[in-house]
Scaffold this active site. Structure first.
Site, PDB file in Angstrom:
ATOM      1  N   GLU A  74       0.826  -1.201   0.000  1.00 28.02           N
ATOM      2  CA  GLU A  74       0.000   0.000   0.000  1.00 28.02           C
ATOM      3  C   GLU A  74       0.865   1.258   0.000  1.00 28.02           C
ATOM      4  O   GLU A  74       2.029   1.231   0.411  1.00 28.02           O
ATOM      5  CB  GLU A  74      -0.926   0.013   1.226  1.00 28.02           C
ATOM      6  CG  GLU A  74      -1.922  -1.141   1.276  1.00 28.02           C
ATOM      7  CD  GLU A  74      -3.003  -1.067   0.210  1.00 28.02           C
ATOM      8  OE1 GLU A  74      -3.153   0.002  -0.429  1.00 28.02           O
ATOM      9  OE2 GLU A  74      -3.706  -2.075   0.004  1.00 28.02           O
ATOM     10  N   LEU A 138      -4.117 -12.170  -2.625  1.00 30.93           N
ATOM     11  CA  LEU A 138      -3.480 -11.126  -3.426  1.00 30.93           C
ATOM     12  C   LEU A 138      -4.330 -10.776  -4.645  1.00 30.93           C
ATOM     13  O   LEU A 138      -4.923 -11.646  -5.272  1.00 30.93           O
ATOM     14  CB  LEU A 138      -2.103 -11.574  -3.910  1.00 30.93           C
ATOM     15  CG  LEU A 138      -0.948 -11.581  -2.908  1.00 30.93           C
ATOM     16  CD1 LEU A 138       0.365 -11.793  -3.653  1.00 30.93           C
ATOM     17  CD2 LEU A 138      -0.884 -10.302  -2.108  1.00 30.93           C
ATOM     18  N   ALA A 139      -4.358  -9.485  -4.964  1.00 36.16           N
ATOM     19  CA  ALA A 139      -5.064  -9.024  -6.162  1.00 36.16           C
ATOM     20  C   ALA A 139      -4.220  -7.953  -6.827  1.00 36.16           C
ATOM     21  O   ALA A 139      -4.385  -6.769  -6.578  1.00 36.16           O
ATOM     22  CB  ALA A 139      -6.442  -8.474  -5.798  1.00 36.16           C
ATOM     23  N   TYR A 234     -14.857 -13.898 -18.100  1.00 36.37           N
ATOM     24  CA  TYR A 234     -14.269 -14.200 -16.791  1.00 36.37           C
ATOM     25  C   TYR A 234     -13.825 -15.668 -16.722  1.00 36.37           C
ATOM     26  O   TYR A 234     -12.671 -15.974 -16.971  1.00 36.37           O
ATOM     27  CB  TYR A 234     -15.251 -13.856 -15.653  1.00 36.37           C
ATOM     28  CG  TYR A 234     -14.526 -13.696 -14.339  1.00 36.37           C
ATOM     29  CD1 TYR A 234     -14.107 -12.442 -13.902  1.00 36.37           C
ATOM     30  CD2 TYR A 234     -14.199 -14.795 -13.552  1.00 36.37           C
ATOM     31  CE1 TYR A 234     -13.402 -12.292 -12.724  1.00 36.37           C
ATOM     32  CE2 TYR A 234     -13.491 -14.655 -12.378  1.00 36.37           C
ATOM     33  CZ  TYR A 234     -13.094 -13.408 -11.966  1.00 36.37           C
ATOM     34  OH  TYR A 234     -12.378 -13.269 -10.804  1.00 36.37           O
ATOM     35  N   VAL A 273     -18.351  -5.666  -5.270  1.00 36.47           N
ATOM     36  CA  VAL A 273     -17.756  -4.458  -5.839  1.00 36.47           C
ATOM     37  C   VAL A 273     -16.330  -4.323  -5.320  1.00 36.47           C
ATOM     38  O   VAL A 273     -16.093  -4.228  -4.120  1.00 36.47           O
ATOM     39  CB  VAL A 273     -18.575  -3.209  -5.452  1.00 36.47           C
ATOM     40  CG1 VAL A 273     -17.913  -1.947  -6.021  1.00 36.47           C
ATOM     41  CG2 VAL A 273     -20.007  -3.329  -5.952  1.00 36.47           C
ATOM     42  N   THR A 274     -15.377  -4.351  -6.222  1.00 32.37           N
ATOM     43  CA  THR A 274     -13.980  -4.071  -5.903  1.00 32.37           C
ATOM     44  C   THR A 274     -13.455  -3.128  -6.977  1.00 32.37           C
ATOM     45  O   THR A 274     -14.089  -2.934  -8.019  1.00 32.37           O
ATOM     46  CB  THR A 274     -13.119  -5.355  -5.904  1.00 32.37           C
ATOM     47  OG1 THR A 274     -13.079  -5.879  -7.247  1.00 32.37           O
ATOM     48  CG2 THR A 274     -13.676  -6.406  -4.963  1.00 32.37           C
TER      49      THR A 274
END
Length: 396
Positions: A74, A138-139, A234, A273-274
């Site tokens: 971050e 992780l993304a 997807y 929602v991301t």
């Protein structure tokens, strides 16, 4: 300073420290309302600062009094510039955990790298001895491979042919048609390197080699499948290939942990929602319709509700952990109920700009999006001065 949301496309460039703090407090309150479970006691969360990773850390700490180490990447604040929301989330979490007498430390850096892995292993060895749960959440759209030094970028594309379908700009509410060109073989390979299971396996191998996994240790990675409406872009697209690799990795990890009675699982979670999902064509429209139906039926869940249910009803319930025919834990079970998907399929054909506010939950979608960055929470005075220079206690 007064902090307001500043948008650039599907990205919010600012985040609100007080709003992020409220987000964490709300999730903690929910977990406390459910009572303690006989869950994990020493937990490593890789990707711990937002979404399912943050919810996993909160559920571990406040649902079973676990000591937690969180790894994330971050952006800290600088004077006049806000941190990324995950930084503020993590600061709030640590403060709340410490006030509750819980161990909580964090590491900020590239979890794909050898250096961050080594730093994390040293912290576990020094402070916890061993961990009994490893969450992999992780993304990231890019990965610098720790062995080759090559930077790989994931791609969001269909495989085989051009995909054309409806999507919505959730800011304006305009429904339109979009086409996405098919992936190349390089696109597919790079997406698997970034989003597949290799790094998860590397983490578990490093932990096991250093004797930092408790007997019976569990590891869980998060995934998504979704309905036939979204599968071309997807599950049957480049991301789907990466998710297939992730799921295969769970079995491989379980084999390597057999001597310590450990197991690895993939948990298939609900569409939410991301920041990432907001940029995927088709998905915002699908989620808008999904939310409307699930809220009407009283079965809507956010991150924290899903992870609490995962822990209480799956991972730490009595008996064998229930899985589907491919060994996956299914927490998307409510989303995939036939009656829910049938209603979405019917509404999908009707959805246009003029009626989406009525047949979908675009308002709820927008609210969830802004809350990712600490905005639009009740109980926060957004007109008041906010101190952007918030520090994560264990990193400050």
């Amino acid at each position: 300073m007064i902090i307001e949301p500043r948008m650039r496309g599907f990205i919010c460039l600012t985040s609100h420290p007080k709003g992020c703090e409220q987000n964490v407090k709300n999730q903690i309150a929910y977990i406390k309302s459910k009572g303690l479970i006989n869950g994990p006691k020493k937990v490593l969360v890789i990707g711990a600062s937002t979404g399912f990773g943050l919810a996993s850390r909160i559920t571990s700490a406040f649902g079973s009094d676990a000591a937690t180490i969180g790894v994330f990447f971050e952006k800290p604040p600088t004077a006049g510039r806000t941190a990324s929301p995950g930084w503020y989330n993590s600061a709030a979490f640590e403060n709340e955990a410490h006030q509750a007498g819980l161990y909580a430390k964090s590491i900020n850096g590239d979890a794909f790298s050898k250096e961050i892995k080594a730093q994390t292993l040293a912290m576990i060895k020094e402070d916890l001895g061993k961990v009994d749960l490893v969450i992999y959440s992780l993304a990231s759209p890019v990965r610098v491979h720790p062995t080759t030094g090559v930077m790989h970028r994931s791609a969001l594309k269909p495989i085989g042919k051009t995909f054309t379908n409806k999507t919505v700009d959730f800011h304006s509410g305009v429904v339109s048609e979009i086409s996405i060109e098919p992936a190349t073989e390089d696109d597919i390979a790079n997406t698997v390197v970034v989003m597949g299971g290799e790094d998860w396996a590397m983490w578990i191998a490093a932990l096991k080699e250093s004797d930092l996994l408790s007997d019976g240790a569990t590891s869980v990675a998060y995934s998504y499948i979704g309905p036939s409406l979204t599968e071309a872009v997807y599950r049957k697209g480049t991301i789907g290939r990466a998710k297939d690799d992730l799921e295969a990795t769970a079995f491989a990890i379980t084999d390597t942990l057999a001597d310590i009675n450990g197991k690895a699982y993939v948990s298939v979670n609900k569409a939410l929602v991301t920041q990432a999902s907001s940029a995927i064509p088709v998905i915002p429209l699908y989620i808008s319709l999904l939310y409307k139906i699930m809220k009407e039926e009283g079965i809507h869940e956010g991150c924290i509700e899903q992870i609490q249910r995962l822990f209480q009803e799956r991972l730490y319930a009595a008996g064998e952990i229930p899985t589907d025919e491919k060994g996956r834990i299914r927490i998307d079970d409510l989303e995939m109920l036939p009656q829910v998907q049938e209603k979405i399929a019917g509404l999908w054909t009707q959805a246009v700009t003029e009626n989406l506010e009525l047949i979908g939950d675009l308002k709820g979608y927008r609210k969830d999006f802004y809350q990712l960055f600490g905005f639009d929470f009740e109980g926060v005075d957004y007109k008041a001065d906010a101190d952007e220079m918030v520090h994560v206690p264990s990193i400050a």
